[in-house]
Write an enzyme that holds these catalytic residues in place. Structure first.
Site, mmCIF file in Angstrom:
data_model
loop_
_atom_site.group_PDB
_atom_site.id
_atom_site.type_symbol
_atom_site.label_atom_id
_atom_site.label_comp_id
_atom_site.label_asym_id
_atom_site.label_seq_id
_atom_site.Cartn_x
_atom_site.Cartn_y
_atom_site.Cartn_z
ATOM 1 N N ALA A 94 -48.480 31.095 23.885
ATOM 2 C CA ALA A 94 -47.938 31.236 22.530
ATOM 3 C C ALA A 94 -47.221 32.572 22.389
ATOM 4 O O ALA A 94 -47.651 33.585 22.934
ATOM 5 C CB ALA A 94 -49.061 31.128 21.507
ATOM 6 N N ALA A 137 0.822 -1.215 0.000
ATOM 7 C CA ALA A 137 0.000 0.000 0.000
ATOM 8 C C ALA A 137 0.848 1.253 0.000
ATOM 9 O O ALA A 137 0.461 2.285 0.547
ATOM 10 C CB ALA A 137 -0.918 -0.014 1.228
ATOM 11 N N ALA A 138 2.016 1.174 -0.627
ATOM 12 C CA ALA A 138 2.925 2.323 -0.587
ATOM 13 C C ALA A 138 2.865 3.186 -1.838
ATOM 14 O O ALA A 138 3.463 4.249 -1.887
ATOM 15 C CB ALA A 138 4.354 1.833 -0.382
ATOM 16 N N ARG A 176 -2.707 8.168 -10.441
ATOM 17 C CA ARG A 176 -3.879 8.329 -11.312
ATOM 18 C C ARG A 176 -5.102 8.850 -10.567
ATOM 19 O O ARG A 176 -6.085 9.262 -11.176
ATOM 20 C CB ARG A 176 -4.184 6.982 -11.997
ATOM 21 C CG ARG A 176 -3.122 6.565 -13.002
ATOM 22 C CD ARG A 176 -3.175 5.091 -13.372
ATOM 23 N NE ARG A 176 -2.466 4.236 -12.415
ATOM 24 C CZ ARG A 176 -2.316 2.918 -12.542
ATOM 25 N NH1 ARG A 176 -2.833 2.290 -13.577
ATOM 26 N NH2 ARG A 176 -1.663 2.218 -11.626
#
Ligand code: UD1
Ligand code: CA
Length: 472
Positions: A425, A10-11, A16
């Site tokens: 209210a 995974a290095a 791209r």
């Protein structure tokens, strides 16, 4: 099935992807690319997992320590190719038994397929095996070259392939099983005499074969499992394939998904039977949805717990608990720390944050409820705002049981409204309201008679009023 060591490569720079982020950290279906690979690897019970990291080292290592704390990392400073990466990873192992090598950019691979591959490798007593597939468009992949008797001879990269070799549809998945000692003995023999000037791990197969070792190409039926992600087009392709795989799984488990093409469920989410999911919904992270719940359309749930029979319509919720039989939406925004009890309602255009709503209580329309505790059986009138922020600090509001908050009340925190209390209210409530009291916090109304006739003479309003006055 036994495998001693797993090496994950995974290095690479992931050029791209054209991204500031390391390629293997890009996500699909709720996991990073590397996360999917490590999840599959985790099912193999290997003695040791080594991940070769390089590009974006710090962030990749931090990610690995979170998702796979038992894995160790090996640093490849300069990208010397997959063969170089494997050399570095091997340097620190005792290289006994079976070694599995695979890339960190193949998120579709399942633990099941990896286990079957290792079984086939071990059963055949091969020195090296490579997982292959027939791919309808092999462009970009290494090609599997077989001899006249159809035995694996070598792997040729696209950039090094002859025109004839480019017509081979069987591709290298980048997944290999090796006898550890044989791999250690042959990996030093790699050279970079190829189009990319790199050490190719793929060349180990040809080297071992030429030395008379038994090497095997083991084909997988479903080529989509071995798809590698090198750019954003392939990222979207693998996301769509994973979406379909996940949706198919849940539908077979008894979940109704009205439109599987617009329903995105992370691999980490969990859904019970007889849940219905309407189009345009996303179920992310660790979300769990209990039986009979109805989700969507166009609803996004992230790390939520939706209990039995709840309904969430056209809403967004994050880190939220939605109680049994409760209803949410449409157009409701539930932020972190919202806990709705059973049979509650968070209705249209309601936002909540860090708020707990007791069972049977309702916030039906157009309200903001932040930093609040609401008891049971209470009703929060339309357009009520929990005024939690004084411009510097956040404050808490506590509402008791069976409270009636009048429409358009401003509840200025810190504040407590006692059990059974009311507010009038349109009130701005700044003082605690004791149990059973009504809090009234507004100016008394006065009517200025004839004002429109004097100040707006000749207007439609004035004419209407005059006509009414004439009729009496
Ligand atoms: C590689 C294979 C190809 C195969 C394909 C499958 C080689 C030479 N080619 O090609 O036959 O069909 O995978 O997806 O192996 N990496 C490192 N260090 C490096 C170079 C790469 O760790 O110096 C890692 C990358 O991060 C990646 C993996 O190795 O995870 C594969 O490298 P990548 O450049 O993607 O190889 P492909 O061109 O896809
Ligand atoms: Ca690749």
């Amino acid at each position: 099935m036994t495998v001693q060591t797993v090496i994950v490569l995974a290095a690479g720079e992931g050029t791209r992807m054209k991204s500031a982020k390391a390629k293997v950290l890009h996500g699909v279906a709720g996991r990073s690319l590397l996360g999917h690979v490590l999840y599959a690897v985790d099912q193999l019970n290997a003695q040791e997992i080594r991940v070769v990291v390089g590009s974006g080292r710090e962030s990749v290592e931090a990610h690995i320590s979170q998702i796979a704390p038992l894995a160790t990392t090996v640093f490849q400073e300069h990208r010397g190719g997959t063969g170089h990466a494997a050399q570095l990873a091997l340097a620190g192992t005792n290289a006994q038994g079976t070694i599995l090598v695979l890339a960190g950019d193949t998120p579709m691979l399942t633990g099941q397929s990896l286990a079957a591959f290792i079984d086939a490798h071990n059963a055949g007593k091969f020195t090296a095996s490579v997982l292959t597939a027939e791919h309808p468009d092999p462009t970009g992949y290494g090609r599997i070259i077989r001899d006249e008797s159809n035995e694996l001879l070598k792997i040729v990269e696209e950039k090094d392939a002859s025109d004839d070799q480019k017509f081979v549809f069987e591709i290298n998945s980048g997944v290999y099983a090796f006898d550890g000692a044989a791999l250690t003995a042959s990996i030093g023999k790699l050279t970079n005499a190829n189009a990319q000037g790199e050490l190719y791990l793929t060349d180990v197969i040809g080297i071992l074969k030429s030395e008379g070792a038994s090497v095997a190409a083991i084909m997988i039926d479903d080529f989509t499992e071995i798809l590698g992600v090198n750019d954003r087009v392939q990222l979207a392709e693998s996301a769509a394939l994973l979406r379909d795989r996940i949706n198919d799984h849940w539908m077979r488990e008894g979940v109704t998904i009205i439109d599987p093409t617009t329903t995105w469920i992370d691999a980490t989410a969990s859904i019970s039977n007889d849940v219905t999911i309407h189009p345009g919904s996303a179920i992310y992270g660790t979300t769990t949805i209990a039986a009979g719940a109805v989700i969507g359309p166009r609803t996004t749930l992230t790390n939520c717990q939706v209990k039995e029979g709840a309904a969430v319509l056209e809403s967004i919720a994050t880190d939220t608990v939605i109680g049994e039989g409760s209803t949410v939406g449409p157009f409701t925004y539930l932020r972190a720390g919202t806990v709705l009890g059973d049979l509650t309602k968070a209705g249209a255009f309601v936002e909540m944050k860090n708020a707990s709503v007791g069972s049977g209580s309702k916030v039906p329309h157009l309200s903001y409820v932040g930093d609040a505790t609401i008891g049971e059986g209470s009703n929060i009138g339309a357009a009520t705002i929990f005024v939690n922020y004084d411009g510097v600090d956040k404050h808490h509001t506590t509402i008791g049981d069976h409270v009636r908050i009048g429409s358009d009340t401003m509840l200025v925190a810190p504040l407590t409204v006692g059990d059974g209390a009311y507010t009038a209210a349109g009130s701005v409530i700044t003082e605690d309201v004791p149990a059973g009291a009504i809090g009234v916090g507004r100016a008394k109304q006065r009517n200025v008679l004839g004002w429109v006739l004097r100040k707006r003479a000749g207007s439609k309003s004035a004419l209407a009023a005059e006509a009414k006055n004439k009729k009496g």
